[in-house]
Enzyme design. Structure first.
Site, PDB file in Angstrom:
ATOM      1  N   LYS A  67       0.952  -1.149  -0.022  1.00  9.69           N
ATOM      2  CA  LYS A  67      -0.134   0.028   0.016  1.00  9.69           C
ATOM      3  C   LYS A  67       0.764   1.152   0.036  1.00  9.69           C
ATOM      4  O   LYS A  67       0.543   2.211  -0.803  1.00  9.69           O
ATOM      5  CB  LYS A  67      -0.953   0.044   1.337  1.00  9.69           C
ATOM      6  CG  LYS A  67      -2.169  -0.981   0.874  1.00  9.69           C
ATOM      7  CD  LYS A  67      -2.838  -1.016   2.532  1.00  9.69           C
ATOM      8  CE  LYS A  67      -3.833  -2.069   2.187  1.00  9.69           C
ATOM      9  NZ  LYS A  67      -4.515  -2.634   3.526  1.00  9.69           N
ATOM     10  N   GLN A 113      -4.627  -1.318   9.923  1.00  7.70           N
ATOM     11  CA  GLN A 113      -4.432  -2.802   9.413  1.00  7.70           C
ATOM     12  C   GLN A 113      -5.175  -3.768  10.385  1.00  7.70           C
ATOM     13  O   GLN A 113      -4.648  -3.587  11.409  1.00  7.70           O
ATOM     14  CB  GLN A 113      -2.913  -2.938   8.743  1.00  7.70           C
ATOM     15  CG  GLN A 113      -2.852  -4.293   8.270  1.00  7.70           C
ATOM     16  CD  GLN A 113      -3.354  -4.425   6.941  1.00  7.70           C
ATOM     17  OE1 GLN A 113      -3.360  -3.609   6.105  1.00  7.70           O
ATOM     18  NE2 GLN A 113      -4.210  -5.507   6.489  1.00  7.70           N
ATOM     19  N   ASP A 154     -10.915   3.489   4.912  1.00  5.21           N
ATOM     20  CA  ASP A 154     -11.387   2.143   4.639  1.00  5.21           C
ATOM     21  C   ASP A 154     -13.150   2.108   4.586  1.00  5.21           C
ATOM     22  O   ASP A 154     -13.530   1.050   4.228  1.00  5.21           O
ATOM     23  CB  ASP A 154     -11.008   1.255   6.057  1.00  5.21           C
ATOM     24  CG  ASP A 154      -9.814   0.535   5.820  1.00  5.21           C
ATOM     25  OD1 ASP A 154      -9.419   0.397   4.551  1.00  5.21           O
ATOM     26  OD2 ASP A 154      -9.066   0.171   6.475  1.00  5.21           O
TER      27      ASP A 154
END
Ligand code: NAP
Length: 295
Positions: A55, A99, A122
Site C-alpha cells: 500500500k 491494518q 476504509d
C-alpha cells in the site's frame, strides 16, 4: 456454451491509479496539497506487513504522501487510540488506515469508531456505513467499490439486474449489497445460514462471491451468462507441496457458463489498493471543501 469473458482487474486498477496520480498532480499544482495516507500496523503479522508495504509503495507511486506507524503486538488499546487521536488532528494526514486484524487485547470496533469519519478511507466508521446505506456521499469500503467499478464496465445498465451477494461481512458483503441497491439492482444477501445456496446463486445476473471458502461456488451454481465477481483470496496446498491462490469460485467450471468473470489473482485484488488511493484523494478534497475529481 457461453463465451466467457475475463474481467481484467489489473488493467482497470492501473487505469484508476493513473487517474489518481493525474488528479493528485493537479491538486498539488493548483493548491499545493499532497494528500497523505497513514497506515497503522500493530504487531508483526507477516501478511499485514506485506499489505502495508505494498500500500505504501502504491501510495508513493501515485504521488501521494505515505506515512506509517508501527506499534508492538503488546500495545494497549489506549496507546492505539492515543495515536489515532494524534492522526485525526494532523493536517498532513488525509486518510487513516488501521491494518486488521488487531491483537486480541484491542477491540477493533472501538478503534474504527475513533477514526475521524472524514479520514476513514476504509469506510468502516459507523458514520460512513450509515451514509452509504442512506445514499449520502461517504467514503466507501475499497473492495466492494472496486467490484462495482468492474461491474459498471461489464454491464452497461445495472438497474433491475438480479444481484446475489454471497457473504455478509462488514468489509465486503454488506457494503457490496448497499452499493448494488444504490444502482437499483434487486439484491439478495446470502450467508452461512442460508438454505440452498446453489438455488439462490442461480437466480443471479450478477453473482458476488465473498465467503472465504476456496471454490465453494461451483459451475452449476451459475446462471448461464451471469457476471461473476470473485472476491475470495484463498491460499490452498497443491499436490507438489507448494501452494496457489484460488478464489471462492471454481474458476475452470465457470468457463463456458458465466458471461464474464474476474480471475484470482488479477481480478478484484488490484482494485482494492487503487480504490484506497482514490478514497485518500477524495478525503483530501472533501476535508478542504475543494471540488473533487470525478474518477
Ligand atoms: P469473512 O469476514 O470471513 O466473511 C465471510 C462471509 O461468508 C460470512 O458472512 C459468512 O457467513 C459467509 N460464509 C462462510 N461460509 C459460507 C458458506 N459455506 N455458505 C455461505 N456463506 C458462507 O470474509 P470477508 O472479509 O468478507 O472476505 C471474503 C473473501 O474475500 C475472503 O476470501 C477474503 O480473503 C477476500 N477479500 C479479498 C479482498 C481483496 O482485496 N480482493 C479484500 C477483502 C477480502 P456468516 O456471516 O453467516 O458467518
Amino acid at each position: 456454451m457461453v463465451d466467457t469473458r475475463l474481467i481484467d482487474g489489473k488493467a482497470r486498477a492501473a487505469g484508476l491509479r493513473a487517474a489518481v496520480a493525474a488528479a493528485a498532480a493537479a491538486l498539488k499544482a493548483q493548491h499545493g496539497i499532497v494528500p497523505g495516507l497513514c497506515a497503522v500496523l500493530v504487531g508483526e503479522d507477516p501478511a499485514s506487513q506485506v499489505y502495508v508495504r505494498s500500500k505504501g509503495k502504491a501510495t508513493i507511486e501515485a504521488g501521494l504522501a505515505s506515512f506509517e506507524h508501527k506499534l508492538p503486538a503488546s500495545a494497549s488499546e489506549a496507546e492505539l487510540l492515543a495515536l489515532i487521536a494524534r492522526l485525526n488532528a494532523d493536517d498532513t494526514v488525509d486518510g487513516i488506515l488501521v491494518q486488521l486484524p488487531l491483537p486480541p487485547q484491542i477491540n477493533p470496533q472501538r478503534v474504527i469508531d475513533a477514526i475521524a469519519p472524514a479520514k476513514d478511507v476504509d469506510g468502516f466508521h459507523p458514520e460512513n456505513v450509515g451514509r452509504l446505506w442512506s445514499g449520502s456521499t461517504s467514503l466507501v469500503p475499497c473492495t466492494p467499490y472496486g467490484c462495482l467499478m468492474l461491474l459498471r464496465e461489464a454491464i452497461p445498465s445495472l438497474a433491475g439486474a438480479e444481484a446475489v451477494v454471497l457473504g455478509r461481512s462488514n468489509i465486503v458483503g454488506k457494503p457490496m449489497a448497499a452499493l448494488l441497491l444504490g444502482e437499483s439492482c434487486t439484491v439478495t444477501v446470502a450467508h452461512s445460514k442460508s438454505h440452498d445456496l446453489p438455488a439462490i446463486a442461480r437466480r443471479a445476473d450478477i453473482l458476488i462471491a465473498a465467503v472465504s471458502k476456496p471454490e465453494l461456488v461451483r459451475g452449476d451454481w451459475i446462471k448461464p451468462g451471469a457476471v461473476v465477481i470473485d472476491v475470495g483470496i484463498n491460499r490452498v496446498a497443491t499436490a507438489d507441496g507448494k501452494s496457489r491462490l484460488v478464489g471462492d469460485v471454481a474458476f475452470e467450471e465457470a468457463q463456458g457458463i458465466a458471461g464474464a468473470i474476474t480471475p484470482v489473482p488479477g481480478g478484484v485484488g488490484p482494485m482494492t489498493i487503487a480504490c484506497l488511493l482514490r478514497n485518500t484523494l477524495l478525503a483530501a478534497c472533501r476535508r478542504r471543501g475543494l471540488t473533487e475529481p470525478s474518477i
